[in-house]
Design a protein around this motif. Structure first.
Motif, PDB file in Angstrom:
ATOM      1  N   ARG A   1      16.045   1.984  -8.418  1.00 47.75           N
ATOM      2  CA  ARG A   1      15.924   2.927  -9.540  1.00 47.75           C
ATOM      3  C   ARG A   1      16.625   2.352 -10.774  1.00 47.75           C
TER       4      ARG A   1
ATOM      5  N   ARG B   1       2.636   5.083  10.039  1.00 57.06           N
ATOM      6  CA  ARG B   1       3.904   4.914  10.752  1.00 57.06           C
ATOM      7  C   ARG B   1       4.405   6.286  11.154  1.00 57.06           C
TER       8      ARG B   1
ATOM      9  N   SER C   1      11.418   2.243   3.583  1.00 59.01           N
ATOM     10  CA  SER C   1      11.845   3.549   3.072  1.00 59.01           C
ATOM     11  C   SER C   1      11.134   3.939   1.772  1.00 59.01           C
ATOM     12  N   MET C   2      10.830   2.954   0.925  1.00 59.12           N
ATOM     13  CA  MET C   2      10.291   3.289  -0.394  1.00 59.12           C
ATOM     14  C   MET C   2       8.838   2.855  -0.611  1.00 59.12           C
ATOM     15  N   GLY C   3       8.323   2.045   0.297  1.00 58.14           N
ATOM     16  CA  GLY C   3       6.938   1.596   0.141  1.00 58.14           C
ATOM     17  C   GLY C   3       6.801   0.363  -0.726  1.00 58.14           C
TER      18      GLY C   3
ATOM     19  N   LEU D   1       1.190  10.011   2.169  1.00 51.41           N
ATOM     20  CA  LEU D   1       0.220  10.008   1.061  1.00 51.41           C
ATOM     21  C   LEU D   1      -0.876   8.964   1.284  1.00 51.41           C
ATOM     22  N   GLY D   2      -0.482   7.766   1.724  1.00 52.60           N
ATOM     23  CA  GLY D   2      -1.470   6.711   1.982  1.00 52.60           C
ATOM     24  C   GLY D   2      -2.468   7.161   3.041  1.00 52.60           C
TER      25      GLY D   2
ATOM     26  N   SER E   1      11.329  -1.720   1.646  1.00 50.57           N
ATOM     27  CA  SER E   1       9.880  -1.606   1.906  1.00 50.57           C
ATOM     28  C   SER E   1       9.558  -0.400   2.786  1.00 50.57           C
TER      29      SER E   1
ATOM     30  N   GLU F   1       1.938  13.307  -4.364  1.00 46.48           N
ATOM     31  CA  GLU F   1       2.174  12.257  -5.373  1.00 46.48           C
ATOM     32  C   GLU F   1       3.478  12.476  -6.126  1.00 46.48           C
TER      33      GLU F   1
ATOM     34  N   LEU G   1      -1.713   1.453  -1.345  1.00 47.87           N
ATOM     35  CA  LEU G   1      -1.833   2.632  -2.209  1.00 47.87           C
ATOM     36  C   LEU G   1      -0.581   3.501  -2.150  1.00 47.87           C
ATOM     37  N   GLY G   2      -0.054   3.707  -0.944  1.00 48.24           N
ATOM     38  CA  GLY G   2       1.165   4.508  -0.796  1.00 48.24           C
ATOM     39  C   GLY G   2       2.318   3.896  -1.576  1.00 48.24           C
TER      40      GLY G   2
ATOM     41  N   HIS H   1       5.275   8.060   0.762  1.00 50.45           N
ATOM     42  CA  HIS H   1       4.188   7.089   0.573  1.00 50.45           C
ATOM     43  C   HIS H   1       3.400   6.873   1.856  1.00 50.45           C
ATOM     44  N   ASN H   2       4.074   7.029   3.001  1.00 48.39           N
ATOM     45  CA  ASN H   2       3.427   6.847   4.297  1.00 48.39           C
ATOM     46  C   ASN H   2       2.409   7.967   4.558  1.00 48.39           C
TER      47      ASN H   2
ATOM     48  N   PRO I   1      13.015   5.436   9.602  1.00 48.89           N
ATOM     49  CA  PRO I   1      13.996   4.345   9.642  1.00 48.89           C
ATOM     50  C   PRO I   1      15.253   4.669  10.437  1.00 48.89           C
TER      51      PRO I   1
ATOM     52  N   VAL J   1      12.377   9.887  -2.923  1.00 49.39           N
ATOM     53  CA  VAL J   1      11.236   8.960  -2.855  1.00 49.39           C
ATOM     54  C   VAL J   1      10.027   9.747  -2.343  1.00 49.39           C
ATOM     55  N   ILE J   2       8.853   9.487  -2.891  1.00 54.20           N
ATOM     56  CA  ILE J   2       7.676  10.202  -2.388  1.00 54.20           C
ATOM     57  C   ILE J   2       7.382   9.772  -0.948  1.00 54.20           C
TER      58      ILE J   2
ATOM     59  N   CYS K   1       1.800   4.234  -5.343  1.00 48.22           N
ATOM     60  CA  CYS K   1       2.114   5.596  -5.806  1.00 48.22           C
ATOM     61  C   CYS K   1       3.628   5.799  -5.889  1.00 48.22           C
ATOM     62  N   SER K   2       4.364   5.151  -4.998  1.00 46.33           N
ATOM     63  CA  SER K   2       5.821   5.269  -5.023  1.00 46.33           C
ATOM     64  C   SER K   2       6.383   4.605  -6.286  1.00 46.33           C
TER      65      SER K   2
ATOM     66  N   LYS L   1      -4.404   2.421  -9.422  1.00 42.25           N
ATOM     67  CA  LYS L   1      -4.355   3.399  -8.329  1.00 42.25           C
ATOM     68  C   LYS L   1      -5.740   4.018  -8.078  1.00 42.25           C
TER      69      LYS L   1
ATOM     70  N   ALA M   1      17.721   2.323  -2.557  1.00 41.09           N
ATOM     71  CA  ALA M   1      16.909   3.151  -3.468  1.00 41.09           C
ATOM     72  C   ALA M   1      17.578   3.266  -4.846  1.00 41.09           C
TER      73      ALA M   1
ATOM     74  N   LYS N   1       5.690   6.801  -9.237  1.00 40.18           N
ATOM     75  CA  LYS N   1       6.578   7.963  -9.355  1.00 40.18           C
ATOM     76  C   LYS N   1       7.920   7.561  -9.999  1.00 40.18           C
ATOM     77  N   PHE N   2       8.458   6.424  -9.594  1.00 42.09           N
ATOM     78  CA  PHE N   2       9.728   5.971 -10.171  1.00 42.09           C
ATOM     79  C   PHE N   2       9.586   5.729 -11.671  1.00 42.09           C
TER      80      PHE N   2
END
Lengths: 415, 415
Positions: free
Chosen positions: B271, A211, B236-238, A367-368, B234, A317, B367-368, A364-365, A215, A361-362, B371-372, B313, B267, B375-376
């Motif tokens: 959390r 992507r 924003s945070m994966g 990283l994937g 989804s 990560e 996967l992204g 993820h987009n 947002p 937030v990592i 991983c998110s 993962k 978010a 991390k949380f």
């Protein structure tokens, strides 16, 4: 940090407008008083040259920004050739408003840019000088401001580990120079020229992320990006190749597929391009099965592309400061030195016009997509390792390199 | 494997239609000949019960599919309570068309489902029996077919490592049973009931991926998913939390926020929910700062949620067979045993109605997001470890567990 425009960049634009008006007045005076001179050089030198004016440069300091005046000297506006030359004041690291004799450096269109806006044929694009600096026009629509804000934030962020900083271009503030499209003095980011000093590097630009929109963007921008993402491999593979050039030899030069070919890559096309990127047999027939001759040296080497990507992945990560939308991985190496193991392969991140605050937030987009690139490259390395074992067993390869036919024949005779 | 419907599932639907017509005829005969009986049980027993008919079951074998007939017995159609009971033939592992006395097992609405279609109030949803099986209605619009095809492919794929299979529900083929909405015999997937045998598990359903749509989907479906992805966490945070319930104690029961509350998480909400999921102080005030009492036991334990997610993962970094769109992580543990270290935390993947062929590319989208989530959870574990060190230093915690006030007082007196 957010996408909000940095005040520095706004001030820079205002300064550029003033500089533009001043330049016009000076040029009018010059036409009357000085006339053309022979200063400057260029293989395609069509127009009359204007000397750099001995006026003191104007410096505006804005937080981390380093702002100076620079002039295009030596070409018509707009320039019409790839190798046209410009000049800019090069004494920027220690700017002194009172400096009576600023030195001027030749600016030219980069030789090894494979994606993005390019400065050839009178268009607006980045320029490089011979001291290893890359001048990127500050984009409009907040993109330039966002990129400046990112560099400011990144280089003032003490939490970024040193081994991660090396993946980013050096940042030398911003500077007003003549834009390559002849539109007058414009603010430019002053960055490290990543391929400076490399003779014939092979280069690939990979836009990471399934992507490219964020947002908070406008609906129009989201739909535009979404269309591009769906019509390329971004959605399906998590990345797309934006451009590449692969050096073959002094006779054949580079293999560089056209943009429209690169944009039409599907998964097989991408897989093939990543193999061709480390291959030596493209000059004879680019459609032939790539030999992946440099795979171990470039991708699989201890400090090679794969190792660097894995290092970058580890950071992605855990880092939650930045989300890198529409950002590219630039991978490159010295093809001519690849056979003797001195390819100096490098991974760099470029294009931060759409970097957003990570809000804890990592990314993820990114990283994937990065993991997807890693898997493709790992497959090539694994395949090459298997082949290498076969070839060592068959006596075709020694110390990681192919033997010549004569050596193989000698081996055969000695056996 | 692709999203193409499996032939087996299509055959199953045809068989269900036949079974439905047969059932209607049998019921008409029953009303005349047998009348109501006392077979079956249910805490809310409103209607007359119909006995299972001693007709031989009809089995249709389709590749890996295991198909049998089953009947709802003991409730009005449609059922109107969560704990209504159904019966199904339970001798499915060794189906024998000639079996004269098939055994029948009670079916009921699952107690611990937190997301997805639910069978309560006469709606179509999954049912469970008391032997540890979960009956999921085969969804229409190819979704059911895709899910069956996935299970068939997954369990016949010899490349899937054993330690990865454990993340997926056991698969026992498909079976025609009375649908929970009273629409008659319908094909159901027969899966492992993941929380069978757990008294009061805390459960969370997390839909993974910033994108729940797949490239080949219809434009209408893509736009619907895209809207949901953008209006939740989804994009924003994966990932997004689809539902959760957290057991507190026998008096307060479960803390289970309403669906609309869960769907509105940002978010910070996510959390907080991940912290509350391992907390013991929600019954007094759900808005209070969660105590994360079970964080180390559930998330951080050697075989805990974090360790399992990391294992998963690793597989997602290399597997290129499947792309899991709109798939969920189900995480759960035994709250009542959490304090003495026997929480038995588990991670499972559920909902494969939109699994697509990976075409040699890793599932970067899943996967992204994974991983998110990692991390949380890692942040909560790290924070808990820091607190634990403080508490050990302060003498509040010993061997990872809180001391009672009496123990602290005794320590104080002994010092």
């Amino acid at each position: 940090m957010s996408a909000v425009a940095s005040k520095g960049a706004v001030a820079l634009r205002a300064a550029a407008a003033t500089a533009c008006r001043e330049k016009q007045r000076r040029q009018e005076r010059l036409v009357e008083a000085v006339g053309s001179t022979g200063i400057g050089s260029g293989r395609r030198h069509h127009g009359r040259l204007s000397p750099p004016l001995p006026l003191p440069s104007v410096y505006l300091s804005t937080s981390l920004l380093l702002l100076s005046r620079a002039f295009i000297v030596g070409e018509d506006f707009p320039p019409h050739a790839n190798d046209c030359c410009f000049f800019t004041s090069s004494d920027l690291q220690n700017p002194s408003p009172a400096s009576p004799n600023p030195r001027y450096t030749m600016l030219k269109v980069p030789d090894h840019q494979v994606a993005g806006h390019q400065a050839d044929r009178g268009k607006l694009g980045p320029l490089v000088d011979d001291s290893g600096r890359f001048y990127k026009p500050l984009q409009s629509d907040q993109r330039g401001d966002t990129e400046v804000a990112f560099y400011e934030s990144f280089y003032s962020n003490t939490e970024i580990p040193g081994h991660i900083r090396k993946f980013f271009p050096g940042f030398h503030g911003t500077q007003i120079i003549e834009a390559s499209d002849g539109s007058g003095p414009q603010p430019h980011l002053v960055l490290e020229d990543l391929v400076a000093g490399r003779m014939n590097p092979s280069v690939m630009d990979i836009k990471i992320g399934s992507r490219t929109w964020y947002p908070e963007a406008s609906e129009q921008y989201i739909q535009k990006c979404l269309g591009k993402d769906r019509n390329s491999t971004s959605v399906s593979m998590g990345f797309r190749i934006s451009g590449l050039k692969v050096y073959q030899n002094s006779e054949a030069g580079f293999w560089q597929p056209e943009k429209k070919v690169v944009y039409s890559f599907n998964a097989d096309g991408v897989r093939s391009a990543l193999r061709k990127f480390v291959s030596s047999n493209l000059s004879l027939d680019p459609d032939a099965d790539p030999d992946c001759l440099y795979a171990s040296t470039v991708y699989g080497h201890r400090g090679g592309i794969l190792a660097q990507l894995l290092q970058l992945k580890e950071w992605f990560e855990v880092q939650t400061n930045y989300h890198f939308y529409s950002c590219s991985l630039l991978i490159f190496y010295d093809t001519e030195s690849a056979l003797d193991g001195r390819a100096h392969p490098k991974v760099k991140l470029v294009d931060f016009a759409h970097v957003m605050d990570g809000h804890g937030v990592i990314d993820h987009n990114f990283l994937g997509g990065l993991c997807s690139v890693i898997k493709f490259i790992r497959d090539i390395v694994d395949e090459d390792n298997k082949c290498a074992k076969c070839e060592v067993n068959l006596g075709l390869k020694e110390n990681g390199f192919y033997k010549s036919n004569t050596e193989i024949e000698l081996d055969y005779e000695a056996s």
